[in-house]
Design a protein around this motif. Structure first.
Motif, PDB file in Angstrom:
ATOM      1  N   LEU A 110      49.315 -13.333  92.722  1.00 60.13           N
ATOM      2  CA  LEU A 110      48.074 -13.964  93.162  1.00 60.13           C
ATOM      3  C   LEU A 110      48.278 -15.454  93.382  1.00 60.13           C
ATOM      4  N   GLU A 111      49.113 -16.068  92.548  1.00 61.68           N
ATOM      5  CA  GLU A 111      49.391 -17.490  92.703  1.00 61.68           C
ATOM      6  C   GLU A 111      50.082 -17.771  94.036  1.00 61.68           C
ATOM      7  N   GLU A 112      50.985 -16.884  94.432  1.00 68.33           N
ATOM      8  CA  GLU A 112      51.635 -17.041  95.729  1.00 68.33           C
ATOM      9  C   GLU A 112      50.637 -16.850  96.868  1.00 68.33           C
ATOM     10  N   GLU A 113      49.694 -15.929  96.679  1.00 68.31           N
ATOM     11  CA  GLU A 113      48.668 -15.705  97.701  1.00 68.31           C
ATOM     12  C   GLU A 113      47.801 -16.948  97.866  1.00 68.31           C
ATOM     13  N   MET A 143      44.072 -11.766  96.534  1.00 66.11           N
ATOM     14  CA  MET A 143      44.066 -10.377  96.096  1.00 66.11           C
ATOM     15  C   MET A 143      45.487  -9.849  96.018  1.00 66.11           C
ATOM     16  N   PRO A 144      45.729  -8.914  95.111  1.00 66.75           N
ATOM     17  CA  PRO A 144      47.066  -8.311  95.041  1.00 66.75           C
ATOM     18  C   PRO A 144      47.312  -7.402  96.244  1.00 66.75           C
ATOM     19  N   GLN A 145      48.518  -6.920  96.340  1.00 64.05           N
ATOM     20  CA  GLN A 145      48.874  -5.991  97.402  1.00 64.05           C
ATOM     21  C   GLN A 145      48.015  -4.728  97.303  1.00 64.05           C
ATOM     22  N   TYR A 146      47.636  -4.232  98.461  1.00 63.91           N
ATOM     23  CA  TYR A 146      46.818  -3.024  98.507  1.00 63.91           C
ATOM     24  C   TYR A 146      47.658  -1.782  98.193  1.00 63.91           C
ATOM     25  N   ASN A 147      46.993  -0.768  97.639  1.00 67.57           N
ATOM     26  CA  ASN A 147      47.574   0.543  97.457  1.00 67.57           C
ATOM     27  C   ASN A 147      46.495   1.578  97.730  1.00 67.57           C
ATOM     28  N   ILE A 261      39.090 -21.431  91.309  1.00 63.63           N
ATOM     29  CA  ILE A 261      40.237 -20.566  91.593  1.00 63.63           C
ATOM     30  C   ILE A 261      40.981 -20.226  90.300  1.00 63.63           C
ATOM     31  N   ASP A 262      41.165 -21.201  89.428  1.00 57.47           N
ATOM     32  CA  ASP A 262      41.840 -20.947  88.146  1.00 57.47           C
ATOM     33  C   ASP A 262      41.085 -19.888  87.351  1.00 57.47           C
ATOM     34  N   PHE A 263      39.763 -19.996  87.346  1.00 58.19           N
ATOM     35  CA  PHE A 263      38.951 -19.005  86.635  1.00 58.19           C
ATOM     36  C   PHE A 263      39.125 -17.627  87.258  1.00 58.19           C
TER      37      PHE A 263
END
Length: 337
Positions: A110-113, A143-147, A261-263
């Motif tokens: 998420l940090e990279e996103e 958001m993380p990668q979708y699945n 964003i941190d929250f």
């Protein structure tokens, strides 16, 4: 004495009017219900209200102001001051930020996103792109990668995806198309009904959405490592509303973004920690795709779509390769830190 009292009374009234005029009330258009996906907006509203002493409030509406696919239109005409939308809902309206929805970009956290989104949002071509809609990009929704979740027999081979009807938008949908699946672009709020009625066989979402929109309740299985990509869903503000803020209120808004964003990241991390428990409670089988199958998916559904996007966007005058390389460069720099 009477003249002095009269002058004092007038001064009090004028001060009261000035105080009233200084108060700002914004409306923010979201959709669905409050969930991990919206917690940064909720937190932003809370911080802004607190820092301004109640003089700057943001009222959040979940679907009461606009459809999720029309939030950018609402921003453009000033129907509300803040909104969230997903680039994949209307790619033609925001072509520059669809670079962030390309499949297999390599974003892992998420940090990279957050990092790649902020880098792209700051690019002059992207600023100009959104300015056409009177919109200023305020913050991302990482958001993380979708699945995918599905019913019936689990799918763990690409050949099994042929003919599969999957709820998937943007670059994710294009990736699934390369393996013979049939992507449909039903909105998040329509996904459960589409799955329940058999309009789609599978639904591609991040974890929070599988929970919030109840697709996990229909699921027999979930792919834990397909990871084809994600949607990019920024929060924007109306540029006129932003420009008319006082210097103090504008500073409060800008300074509150990183805290919000941190929250969000902390809260979403807790959701990911609970995900395993959710799968167990609902007896949803985890499906692991082999390294060989994933490599093949990336080969046919990754680079070709990325190159096609660069060609198509370049043909209409956008610095597509520059935007794509900006994403890769930002990933390298973020990991180096």
């Amino acid at each position: 004495m009477k003249d002095w009292l009269t002058g004092t009374a007038v001064a009090v009234v004028v001060a009261g009017i000035a105080s009233q005029a200084a108060a700002v009330e914004w409306n923010a258009s979201l959709w669905g219900s409050r969930r991990a996906f919206t917690e940064h907006v909720e937190k932003l509203a809370e911080i802004v209200n607190e820092k301004s002493g109640g003089d700057f409030t943001i009222n959040i509406s979940y679907g009461g102001l606009s459809k999720n696919t029309e939030n950018l239109d609402g921003i453009s005409i000033g129907a509300f001051e803040m909104a969230q939308f997903c680039a994949g809902y209307h790619r033609d309206k925001n072509p520059t930020i669809t670079v962030l929805e390309l499949p297999f970009l390599g974003v892992k956290t998420l940090e990279e996103e957050v990092a790649v989104s902020n880098a792209v949002y700051s690019h002059p071509a992207v600023v100009d792109d959104l300015a056409r809609w009177n919109a200023k990009l305020l913050m991302p929704t990482p958001m993380p990668q979708y699945n995918i979740v599905g019913t019936g027999e689990p799918l763990d081979k690409l050949e099994q995806f042929k003919g599969m009807r999957v709820r998937a938008t943007g670059g994710i949908g294009e990736a699934f198309r390369t393996v013979g699946a049939v992507p449909t672009s039903v909105t998040a709020t329509e996904a459960y009904q589409a799955m329940e009625s058999g309009v789609v066989d599978t639904v591609s979402f991040a974890q929070h959405a599988h929970l919030s929109f109840r697709t996990i309740d229909e699921a027999d299985w979930w792919t834990e490592n397909l990871n084809p990509g994600t949607l990019n869903c920024p929060v924007v503000v109306n540029t006129d509303a932003y420009a008319t803020l006082s210097d103090e209120h504008r500073q409060i808004l800008d300074d509150s973004v990183s805290e919000a964003i941190d929250f969000y990241l902390e809260n979403y991390g807790k959701l990911l920690d609970r995900w395993e428990e959710v799968l167990a409670e609902k007896e949803v089988q985890k499906v692991t795709i082999s390294d060989e199958e994933l490599a093949e998916f990336r080969r046919i559904g990754g680079e070709p779509i990325q190159l096609s996007w660069i060609e198509d966007m370049s043909a209409v005058g956008l610095p597509a390769r520059e935007l794509y390389e900006l994403v890769q460069q930002t990933l390298e720099e973020t990991r180096a830190k």
